[in-house]
Enzyme design. Structure first.
Site, short mmCIF file in Angstrom:
data_model
loop_
_atom_site.label_atom_id
_atom_site.label_comp_id
_atom_site.label_asym_id
_atom_site.label_seq_id
_atom_site.Cartn_x
_atom_site.Cartn_y
_atom_site.Cartn_z
N GLY A 59 31.64 18.80 13.99
CA GLY A 59 32.52 18.73 12.83
C GLY A 59 33.97 18.56 13.21
O GLY A 59 34.37 17.52 13.73
N TYR A 87 31.90 14.33 15.19
CA TYR A 87 32.38 14.64 16.54
C TYR A 87 31.36 14.17 17.58
O TYR A 87 31.72 13.77 18.69
CB TYR A 87 32.63 16.14 16.68
N HIS A 177 28.89 11.84 7.50
CA HIS A 177 27.90 12.92 7.49
C HIS A 177 26.67 12.55 6.66
O HIS A 177 26.70 12.67 5.45
CB HIS A 177 28.54 14.20 6.95
N GLU A 179 23.96 14.19 6.42
CA GLU A 179 23.17 15.35 5.99
C GLU A 179 23.61 15.93 4.65
O GLU A 179 22.90 16.73 4.07
CB GLU A 179 23.24 16.45 7.07
N ASP A 235 9.11 37.67 3.33
CA ASP A 235 8.92 37.53 4.78
C ASP A 235 7.87 38.49 5.32
O ASP A 235 6.94 38.07 6.00
CB ASP A 235 10.25 37.74 5.51
N LYS A 376 13.49 29.67 5.31
CA LYS A 376 12.91 30.42 4.21
C LYS A 376 11.93 29.59 3.37
O LYS A 376 10.85 30.06 3.01
CB LYS A 376 14.03 30.94 3.31
#
Ligand code: XMP
Length: 520
Positions: A59, A87, A177, A179, A235, A376
């Site tokens: 970044g 970067y 970016h 993502e 979990d 998760k």
């Protein structure tokens, strides 16, 4: 537990990007396994991991800054495709013989790039005119490409918004970016990298993970005995079922009722695990002990510490009664273990989260952590694979110290009764309105404040309940939920009418940051 992992893996080297988990989740959503490592890991470790592709993900760092993050140069010579992002692209250029300079102005926000034909990264994208909307956030930029590279995209501000090697193992770099959601075709770009360029197939499914994880547990545990602290959250519930499937009654779950649980929680856990799944369960009602430990305590951190301490003591006593236990299972998830450069949630440091840290060393037990590699949403999928009821799979998070951190001030039985009754109404109404799945958390908080009201002809002087409902992706940031007025009205009317001792309900309209989700 690496034998539970598929052989086709992507390695993400983190150079201090802000949201490293985001890119890992994107790649995993495309059903390709990936891990995030700090950029400083050794070449030997990288070789041993045997990635089929590497993402250099960075970044705000600048190569012109003091001590810029730089990885072992030999990583760039590995015979696998490499994608440099932001970067990461600058680093590729710099290390391979190009030039990176501070741009005249920082580029931040939406931008349009012109895709040059023939780069697999943009296969099928860019439309007839080759234009693509992307999200930029960078200071430096590539001025001169390394030898053997060609431009793959440009924009008015970045002559090399993307670049690609022309021979040898593929090296591609993008300035933007892919993502983030603001790059509308970002997912396809990442898919092009993992599928077209690295040649991987979408094999990371939770069905295949579950089978491998069950086998891995059997290999690890042999005929040893395992204990697990079952809380009823997603979990530990998934761990319980997975282990039970793997080693049957060698597993004993210990459920500790710490007296600060929500209404009906203890019974629900017994119904699901004992009655339905026949998982061996030791049920310990330690309410008195916990409430004694909390007596008169007002400081939130002291509440957490005392609950954590008491929990460990109870758990140890119960495990000792089982005898001959060799393993301790935990529902550790991937975000808990990522050694990333900057991905530390503020909650990790602001509140000392209650967990069973320190237990394995004290009890001389070996850890079993079958969910260590999962995010998760992947854990929820594994839960479904194992037949866990949907109401547990979709459960909102609940803090370890429970209602103790939702009663502001000292915790008493009377206050717990009031809070439980109000909280049950919040849950009921949120569920009835079909909002539960949209909300990260929804709950009631009991304030240490009394206010004046009227009931009939009488003046009342009673307690205040705050209702907290938030939307969030991961609990690190959160926004207060804009609940429909009718839902708020029903919650408020019901609490004031049905819960003795409460005459006022307020709605918490604070976001995180600067507030936190819990009140304590
Ligand atoms: P905060 O209040 O820090 O909470 O915004 C972020 C998330 O963490 C949960 N939380 C805890 N969970 N032990 C836990 O197990 C704790 O001490 C604790 N404190 C907060 C909170 O419910 C939210 O999901």
């Amino acid at each position: 537990m690496t034998n539970a992992l598929p052989p086709e893996r992507i390695l993400i080297l983190d150079f201090g990007a802000q949201y490293t988990q985001l890119i890992a989740r994107r790649i995993r959503e495309s059903r390709v396994y990936c891990e995030i490592w700090p950029y400083s890991r050794s070449i030997e470790a990288v070789r041993a991991f045997d990635p089929r592709g590497i993402v250099l993900y960075g970044g705000p760092a600048s190569l012109a800054g003091r001590e810029p993050p730089i990885c072992d140069r030999r990583i760039l010579d590995l015979p696998v495709p490499i994608l440099g992002i932001c970067y990461g692209q600058q680093l590729l250029a710099h290390q391979l013989g190009g030039e990176v300079l501070p741009a005249e102005r920082r580029e931040f926000g939406s931008a349009e790039i012109q895709v040059d034909a023939g780069c697999d990264l943009f296969h099928g994208l860019g439309g007839p005119d080759g234009r693509l909307k992307v999200w930029m956030s960078h200071g430096d930029r590539v001025e001169r490409m390394p030898p053997g590279f060609r431009s793959a995209a440009h924009s008015s501000n970045s002559p090399f918004a993307a670049m690609a090697s022309t021979s040898g193992p593929v090296r591609v770099g993008v300035q933007f970016h892919p993502e983030v959601v603001h790059t509308p075709h970002g997912r396809e770009i990442l898919d092009n990298f993992v599928f077209r360029i690295c040649g991987l197939s979408p094999t990371w499914t939770m069905g295949s993970f579950t089978e491998r994880a069950i086998q891995a547990v059997r290999d690890q545990v042999g005929d040893g005995k395992i204990v697990l602290a079952l809380s009823g959250g997603v979990d530990s519930s998934v761990v319980a079922l997975l282990l039970h499937r793997a080693v049957g009654d060698q597993l004993t779950c210990i459920f500790v009722d710490n007296g600060v649980l929500r209404h009906g929680e203890a019974q629900r856990v017994r119904d699901v695990f004992e009655t339905h799944f026949h998982v061996p369960l030791k049920f310990v009602d330690a309410t008195d002990r916990f409430l004694r430990a909390l007596d008169g305590v007002t400081d939130p951190e002291t509440k957490r510490k005392r609950i954590g301490y008491e929990f460990i003591a109870v758990f140890e006593e119960e495990a000792a009664r089982i005898g001959d236990v060799g393993f301790l299972a935990q529902g550790t998830l991937y975000p808990d273990v990522i050694e990333s450069v900057s991905d530390r949630g503020p909650s990790a440091t602001i509140k000392s989260h209650h967990n069973v840290g320190g237990l394995p060393e004290r009890m001389k037990l070996t850890l079993v952590e079958p969910l260590r590699e999962l995010f998760k949403d992947e854990v929820r999928e594994v839960g479904r694979e194992l037949g866990l009821p949907e109401e547990i799979v979709r459960r909102q998070p609940f803090p370890g110290p429970g209602l103790a951190v939702r009663i502001v001030g000292p915790v008493t039985r009377e206050k717990l009764d009031v809070l439980r009754a109000a909280d049950l109404i919040v849950q009921d109404e949120i569920r009835a309105a079909g909002l539960e799945d949209h909300l990260w958390q929804s709950f009631a908080v009991l304030l240490p404040v009394r206010s004046v009201g009227v009931m009939g002809d009488e003046r009342t002087y009673e307690e205040v309940i705050a209702v907290r409902c938030v939307e969030s992706q991961d609990g690190m940031t959160a926004d207060w939920a804009r609940l429909p007025g009718e839902v708020l009205a029903r919650i408020s009317n019901r609490i004031i009418n049905e819960v003795r001792g409460v005459n006022r309900v307020v709605y918490d309209i604070s976001s995180k940051p600067p507030s936190t989700i819990e009140w304590e």
